[in-house]
Design an enzyme around this catalytic site. Structure first.
Site, PDB file in Angstrom:
ATOM      1  CE1 TYR A 174      -1.842  13.288   5.623  1.00  0.00           C
ATOM      2  CE2 TYR A 174      -2.554  11.824   7.377  1.00  0.00           C
ATOM      3  CZ  TYR A 174      -2.659  13.026   6.701  1.00  0.00           C
ATOM      4  OH  TYR A 174      -3.583  13.944   7.101  1.00  0.00           O
ATOM      5  N   PRO A 175       0.457   7.261   3.016  1.00  0.00           N
ATOM      6  CG  PRO A 175      -0.523   6.222   1.151  1.00  0.00           C
ATOM      7  CD  PRO A 175      -0.727   7.337   2.151  1.00  0.00           C
ATOM      8  CD  GLU A 176       1.499  10.690   0.885  1.00  0.00           C
ATOM      9  OE1 GLU A 176       0.542  11.340   0.441  1.00  0.00           O
ATOM     10  OE2 GLU A 176       1.480  10.166   2.021  1.00  0.00           O
ATOM     11  CB  VAL A 177       7.140   7.049   4.031  1.00  0.00           C
ATOM     12  CG1 VAL A 177       6.268   6.062   4.779  1.00  0.00           C
ATOM     13  CG2 VAL A 177       8.607   6.822   4.343  1.00  0.00           C
ATOM     14  CG  HIS A 213       3.853   4.534  -2.643  1.00  0.00           C
ATOM     15  ND1 HIS A 213       3.597   3.284  -3.164  1.00  0.00           N
ATOM     16  CD2 HIS A 213       2.767   4.851  -1.880  1.00  0.00           C
ATOM     17  CE1 HIS A 213       2.410   2.860  -2.749  1.00  0.00           C
ATOM     18  NE2 HIS A 213       1.898   3.799  -1.962  1.00  0.00           N
TER      19      HIS A 213
END
Length: 241
Positions: free
Chosen positions: A131-134, A136
């Site tokens: 969950y790499p959203e943070v 970006h």
């Protein structure tokens, strides 16, 4: 749709994400196609299980960010994507047909959400969940509720707070996946599991899935009370009763 391959093996519908050059990233059109095919499979009495997998080295890299960047109205594309993702993430639990994810590689962002929304997950050693959203500057907001249900708050916050992916071994230890099999056995293993589920009486499987998801959102007492007459009703419908 060209980006989604649809085939049938016995009583199992196989849906294969086929944007391998884009690591099977989800466009709005691909999400719509998935939703349409899941609904078609769920209405078809001849289909008793669904398997979702990806072509190439990835299961699904999440949302295709280029789609909104290149659109005349990016905000409209994003708004539609969010609405479609909500429906996709909830679709497997709304279906009476079991859904299995066969995770052949990276399941990232919305791809992780899609895999973990399925009833069962079979994975190869190449599987990764992240969950790499943070990283970006955004958040995995739509994915957090189910992730907490799957692994609890501490691990869920680690995954969304650090943005670091985990490999197949740790995913298995965290009960995110049901089976870890060699890469060349992934699809056969998922189809074999689907065949096992398909062999049971349809009414029993459909009812079990329905009450399972309903019970998950209730207290134990409420769930027992709500389901007290379910087995009796099934017995009355069974052949030879």
């Amino acid at each position: 749709m060209a980006d989604l391959l649809v085939s049938t093996q016995d009583q199992t519908r196989l849906l294969t994400l086929d944007r391998h050059a884009k690591r099977n990233a989800l466009t709005n059109g691909l999400i719509r196609a998935l939703l349409d095919e899941l609904a078609v499979a769920d209405r078809d009495d001849a289909i008793r299980c669904v398997v979702i997998t990806g072509n190439g080295s990835a299961f699904c890299a999440g949302a295709d960010l280029e789609e909104s960047r290149n659109a005349p109205d990016p905000e409209a594309v994003l708004a539609e994507r969010n609405a479609l993702l909500v429906d996709l993430l909830l679709a497997p639990q709304r279906m009476t047909t079991p859904v299995i994810a066969a995770v052949n590689g990276g399941a990232i962002g919305g791809g992780a959400g899609l895999a973990l929304s399925c009833d069962l997950v079979v994975a190869s050693p190449a599987a990764r969940f992240g969950y790499p959203e943070v990283k970006h500057g955004i958040t995995a907001a739509l994915l957090i509720p189910n992730l907490i249900r799957q692994v609890g708050p501490k691990i869920a916050f680690e995954l969304i707070g650090t943005g670091e992916p985990i490999g197949a071994d740790r995913a298995l230890a965290l009960n995110l996946i049901n089976q870890l099999v060699p890469a060349d056995e992934l699809l056969p293993a998922a189809l074999a599991l689907a065949a096992r589920l398909a062999a049971f009486p349809a009414a029993a499987m459909q009812t079990s899935k329905r009450v399972f998801h309903a019970a998950f959102d209730m207290t134990q007492g409420d769930a027992v009370m709500a389901n007290r007459d379910v087995n009796t009703a099934l017995r009355q419908q069974a052949p030879g009763h």
